[in-house]
Design a protein around this motif. Sequence first.
Motif, PDB file in Angstrom:
ATOM      1  N   GLN A  88      -2.175  12.094 -53.584  1.00 18.44           N
ATOM      2  CA  GLN A  88      -2.519  11.441 -52.311  1.00 18.44           C
ATOM      3  C   GLN A  88      -3.350  10.177 -52.506  1.00 18.44           C
ATOM      4  OE1 GLN A  88      -4.353  14.697 -50.211  1.00 18.44           O
ATOM      5  NE2 GLN A  88      -2.411  15.828 -50.054  1.00 18.44           N
ATOM      6  N   GLN A  89      -3.915  10.000 -53.699  1.00 12.04           N
ATOM      7  CA  GLN A  89      -4.732   8.806 -53.979  1.00 12.04           C
ATOM      8  C   GLN A  89      -3.953   7.705 -54.702  1.00 12.04           C
ATOM      9  OE1 GLN A  89      -8.364  10.044 -55.994  1.00 12.04           O
ATOM     10  NE2 GLN A  89      -8.410  11.923 -54.793  1.00 12.04           N
ATOM     11  N   PRO A 130       7.975  15.030 -48.593  1.00 11.93           N
ATOM     12  CA  PRO A 130       9.319  14.459 -48.676  1.00 11.93           C
ATOM     13  C   PRO A 130       9.735  14.173 -50.121  1.00 11.93           C
ATOM     14  CG  PRO A 130       7.998  13.316 -47.025  1.00 11.93           C
ATOM     15  CD  PRO A 130       7.064  14.198 -47.788  1.00 11.93           C
ATOM     16  N   ALA A 131      11.021  14.387 -50.387  1.00 10.28           N
ATOM     17  CA  ALA A 131      11.598  14.094 -51.705  1.00 10.28           C
ATOM     18  C   ALA A 131      13.044  13.671 -51.492  1.00 10.28           C
ATOM     19  CB  ALA A 131      11.519  15.315 -52.609  1.00 10.28           C
ATOM     20  N   ALA A 133      15.041   1.669 -56.448  1.00  8.07           N
ATOM     21  CA  ALA A 133      15.815   1.288 -55.261  1.00  8.07           C
ATOM     22  C   ALA A 133      15.744   2.357 -54.179  1.00  8.07           C
ATOM     23  CB  ALA A 133      17.269   1.007 -55.645  1.00  8.07           C
ATOM     24  N   MET A 134      15.784   3.627 -54.577  1.00  8.72           N
ATOM     25  CA  MET A 134      15.724   4.719 -53.604  1.00  8.72           C
ATOM     26  C   MET A 134      14.327   4.822 -52.986  1.00  8.72           C
ATOM     27  SD  MET A 134      18.838   5.703 -53.597  1.00  8.72           S
ATOM     28  CE  MET A 134      19.343   4.080 -54.161  1.00  8.72           C
ATOM     29  N   LEU A 135      13.292   4.707 -53.820  1.00 10.38           N
ATOM     30  CA  LEU A 135      11.914   4.826 -53.318  1.00 10.38           C
ATOM     31  C   LEU A 135      11.580   3.718 -52.326  1.00 10.38           C
ATOM     32  CD1 LEU A 135       9.821   5.750 -56.495  1.00 10.38           C
ATOM     33  CD2 LEU A 135      10.421   7.238 -54.581  1.00 10.38           C
ATOM     34  N   CYS A 136      12.066   2.518 -52.625  1.00 14.38           N
ATOM     35  CA  CYS A 136      11.712   1.344 -51.801  1.00 14.38           C
ATOM     36  C   CYS A 136      12.781   1.018 -50.774  1.00 14.38           C
ATOM     37  CB  CYS A 136      11.466   0.129 -52.691  1.00 14.38           C
ATOM     38  SG  CYS A 136      10.184   0.364 -53.918  1.00 14.38           S
ATOM     39  N   ALA A 182       9.146   3.683 -49.128  1.00 12.56           N
ATOM     40  CA  ALA A 182       9.606   3.627 -47.737  1.00 12.56           C
ATOM     41  C   ALA A 182       9.106   4.815 -46.933  1.00 12.56           C
ATOM     42  CB  ALA A 182      11.130   3.563 -47.701  1.00 12.56           C
ATOM     43  N   CYS A 183       8.756   5.884 -47.624  1.00 13.83           N
ATOM     44  CA  CYS A 183       8.132   7.032 -46.963  1.00 13.83           C
ATOM     45  C   CYS A 183       7.289   7.781 -47.993  1.00 13.83           C
ATOM     46  CB  CYS A 183       9.188   7.956 -46.329  1.00 13.83           C
ATOM     47  SG  CYS A 183      10.277   8.742 -47.503  1.00 13.83           S
ATOM     48  N   ALA A 184       6.541   8.766 -47.555  1.00 12.77           N
ATOM     49  CA  ALA A 184       5.722   9.547 -48.493  1.00 12.77           C
ATOM     50  C   ALA A 184       6.640  10.238 -49.491  1.00 12.77           C
ATOM     51  CB  ALA A 184       4.903  10.562 -47.726  1.00 12.77           C
ATOM     52  N   TRP A 185       6.136  10.493 -50.691  1.00  6.38           N
ATOM     53  CA  TRP A 185       6.946  11.094 -51.761  1.00  6.38           C
ATOM     54  C   TRP A 185       6.087  12.100 -52.503  1.00  6.38           C
ATOM     55  CZ3 TRP A 185       7.987   8.808 -57.184  1.00  6.38           C
ATOM     56  CH2 TRP A 185       9.051   9.469 -57.807  1.00  6.38           C
TER      57      TRP A 185
END
Length: 415
Positions: free
Chosen positions: A25-26, A57-58, A127-130, A184-187
Amino acid sequence: MEQDVQKIIKALNECLAALPQQQLQQVTHIGISGQMHGVVFWKTDKGCKWSESGTGPAFEAEQVSPLVTWQDGRCSPTFLTSLPRPQSHVSLATGFGCATVYWYLKNSPDFLKAYDAAGTIQDYVVAMLCDLKKPLMSVQNAASWGYFNCRNKSWNTDILKKSGFPVHLLPEVGDPGSIAGRTACAWHGIPKGAKVGIALGDFQCSVYSCLTERTDAVLNISTSAQLTISMPLGFQPPEAPDPSSAVTYFPYFNGDYLAVAASLNGGNVLATFVGMVAQWAQELGFQVQESAIYPRIIQAALAQKHSKLSVHPTIFGERHLPELLASVSDIGASELSLGHVTRALCRGLVENLSSMLPVQHLEEMGVRRILGSGSALARNEVLRQEVERIFPFPVVYGKDVDAAVGAAMVMFHSK
């Protein structure tokens, strides 16, 4: 050599889920590295599917091809010579991304029609993360694909277009250490909006994690083997490669280059030897586990300080000599024990690397010590003895050489 992307991403998710939530979380920056040269294809906007997991999310791979790795052997020397000559300082080899695309173009063109994006496996993750609409690739990974000019940081677009290459699959290219985007979202507990670095080469990140002095050389023996030195500031690689040269210049960080003797023969040769011994035992009616053989051949070799046997261990060829095979010579009746053969094999592996980047060249470059790393070197005392016998420099072991650590350090230094 193909690998299942779904399984790779599943393993990545399991690793993240195992990390402490409080620390995740940090996280403000994510550094990502992976094996170079390979290629994976996907469909934009359909490359992955996000869902809730036990730790947040994953994503899992969706419309994605298998990963064709650097170890892939589908591009024969004859096929490679039929391709246009690249405008690059890197010689093209089988397993390189652009060579693999050419192979599909010539042998299975319909395969490529199902996808509109491509990159290394690490570029895919970024690419997927962003949620990038167009993949972004570092100079390090682009050079590893072939058909990339490091001097002007651009693909050989004109050469590729003339031969019908699907240039729309080529990623955009950026500098190592730059930011590719934000999550793009929490992971897995990592907050949305964390900065994600452009994906890096695992080799460069491994070196970055331990190389602090320009007078150090890094010797890594894991599955394969590499011997690396830093080139002087301002060095530029030649316009065209010397196909017979065993040394390749890898883009590093801040415009610097590494001179790399990258052998395809390392711990994989020892593993093949152990497998052969196990198979012979089985054919003789004995069952011996390979895990039991390895420590015994090391012990046997430690008892034999010298061996006149000469082993050229290049069973996997070399990139600059793909059709090279292994050989054993100077066989005497008194040196046929398992210890003599194992000693000679270990010496041959180190001598092969030394022939690619000779001691004299290291001395001329001002090398003062060698940092030894890699799983094969860590677990094999005979290999370490041969390194110390062949190289006239102090050898330091146990330096933490880790691509993930290096990727994190790059992100930390770029903050």
